[in-house]
Design a protein around this motif. Structure first.
Motif: not given
Length: 202
Positions: A91-105, A107-117
């Motif tokens: 389940l801990g591994i799955l949590f890591v995967i899901l968090q990475a999936w959330g970051w992917r979503q 970035t696809r929405m145009g939310v990155g580390m820069e531009g929007n604090p």
């Protein structure tokens, strides 16, 4: 003799609590910085991907399976202990995967580390927490390997009556429950300030 061994292991308990206190201080500073910065220019609080909600359910379930593992170990149900430790690790591994999936979503929405604090803070807060999870996974992997090496009841029993081993299991359990509760607080904070996008997207 066992009391002397346990006392020698007390520094490990102190180190765990010191790590917990340091983490609480770190995230408190981050959240205060978030609140202060959101009044500045360029701040757009986009909604969080729904996968973060799923990952929250996963991490809660991992706390339950770890609790079952501790109870099984205490009552010498070692096969159940192995199953629950393995499940917690998975389940801990799955949590890591899901968090990475959330970051992917994000970035696809145009939310990155820069531009929007606001988006940058989400990455930083969830990323630092993910590092805590990875540390916990290392500890859980140690418990899992040790458990799998002692499949025979006699070997498991001898391992269980060794005070340092029992203390190690309790401290790792304490740390894992802490990072789970920590994520609940962080997730609630982020949802409060960002909201949650309940539309399913891959």
């Amino acid at each position: 003799m066992s009391n002397m061994i346990t006392k020698r292991r007390e520094p490990f308990r102190f180190m765990v609590w010191l790590g917990i206190a340091s983490s609480v201080l770190l995230f408190t500073i981050l959240l205060v910085a978030y609140v202060v910065r959101q009044t500045g220019p360029g701040w757009t609080a986009t909604k969080l991907p729904n996968v973060f909600l799923v990952s929250t359910g996963v991490i809660l379930l991992s706390s339950l399976t770890l609790k079952n593992a501790i109870q099984s170990f205490r009552h010498e149900r070692f096969s159940n202990y192995r199953v629950n430790i393995a499940t917690t690790f998975g389940l801990g591994i799955l949590f890591v995967i899901l968090q990475a999936w959330g970051w992917r979503q994000m970035t696809r929405m145009g939310v990155g580390m820069e531009g929007n604090p606001a988006g940058g803070f989400v990455y930083i807060i969830s990323g630092i927490h993910l590092l805590h999870i990875l540390i916990g996974l290392i500890f859980l992997a140690i418990l899992l390997v040790e458990a799998m090496r002692r499949r025979l009841y006699v070997d498991s029993f001898v391992y269980s009556v060794n005070p340092p081993n029992w203390l190690k299991i309790r401290l790792i359990s304490l740390y894992w429950h802490f990072v789970d509760i920590l994520w609940l607080g962080l997730f609630a904070f982020l949802v409060l300030h960002h909201g949650l996008d309940l539309h399913l997207s891959l």
